[in-house]
Design a protein around this motif. Sequence first.
Motif, PDB file in Angstrom:
ATOM      1  N   LEU A  12       0.816  -1.214   0.000  1.00 39.40           N
ATOM      2  CA  LEU A  12       0.000   0.000   0.000  1.00 39.40           C
ATOM      3  C   LEU A  12       0.852   1.268   0.000  1.00 39.40           C
ATOM      4  N   ASN A  16      -0.439   3.371  -3.017  1.00 35.48           N
ATOM      5  CA  ASN A  16      -1.460   4.324  -2.604  1.00 35.48           C
ATOM      6  C   ASN A  16      -0.805   5.506  -1.889  1.00 35.48           C
ATOM      7  N   HIS A  18      -2.060   8.218  -0.698  1.00 36.00           N
ATOM      8  CA  HIS A  18      -2.776   8.657   0.504  1.00 36.00           C
ATOM      9  C   HIS A  18      -2.396   7.767   1.694  1.00 36.00           C
ATOM     10  N   PHE A  19      -2.376   6.457   1.478  1.00 34.91           N
ATOM     11  CA  PHE A  19      -1.982   5.554   2.556  1.00 34.91           C
ATOM     12  C   PHE A  19      -0.561   5.863   3.017  1.00 34.91           C
ATOM     13  N   GLU A  61      -7.828   5.002  10.145  1.00 35.35           N
ATOM     14  CA  GLU A  61      -7.915   5.238   8.703  1.00 35.35           C
ATOM     15  C   GLU A  61      -7.036   4.249   7.946  1.00 35.35           C
ATOM     16  N   ALA A  62      -5.838   4.028   8.435  1.00 33.89           N
ATOM     17  CA  ALA A  62      -4.928   3.073   7.794  1.00 33.89           C
ATOM     18  C   ALA A  62      -5.537   1.674   7.812  1.00 33.89           C
ATOM     19  N   ALA A  64      -8.692   0.861   7.867  1.00 30.99           N
ATOM     20  CA  ALA A  64      -9.788   0.819   6.892  1.00 30.99           C
ATOM     21  C   ALA A  64      -9.239   0.644   5.475  1.00 30.99           C
ATOM     22  N   LEU A  65      -8.150   1.331   5.166  1.00 31.65           N
ATOM     23  CA  LEU A  65      -7.537   1.193   3.843  1.00 31.65           C
ATOM     24  C   LEU A  65      -6.961  -0.211   3.649  1.00 31.65           C
ATOM     25  N   GLU A  68      -9.869  -2.482   2.859  1.00 30.23           N
ATOM     26  CA  GLU A  68     -10.293  -2.278   1.468  1.00 30.23           C
ATOM     27  C   GLU A  68      -9.346  -3.009   0.513  1.00 30.23           C
ATOM     28  N   TYR A  69      -8.051  -2.905   0.770  1.00 31.46           N
ATOM     29  CA  TYR A  69      -7.051  -3.571  -0.061  1.00 31.46           C
ATOM     30  C   TYR A  69      -7.247  -5.086  -0.010  1.00 31.46           C
TER      31      TYR A  69
END
Length: 75
Positions: A12, A16, A18-19, A61-62, A64-65, A68-69
């Motif tokens: 990530l 990503n 943002h990540f 937040e991390a 949650a990402l 999703e991944y």
Amino acid sequence: MLPEYREIISSLKVENAHFAKVFERHNELDQKIEDVDSGREHLEPLELDTLKREKLKLKDEAYALILEYKKAHNL
């Protein structure tokens, strides 16, 4: 942060932006909090509490990402 997802985190951070920013900011806050706790830096208790809350939000937040991944890659 979240060592059980080390491989996903590595992917990530590359895939990503943002990540990567969330992860970097979390680590910066972690270091600052550690510096305060060890006496290398001083912050007022309210300031320290604010940093700890921000760090926790970034971790959420991390996470949650990461979820999703995992879902997107059937992991």
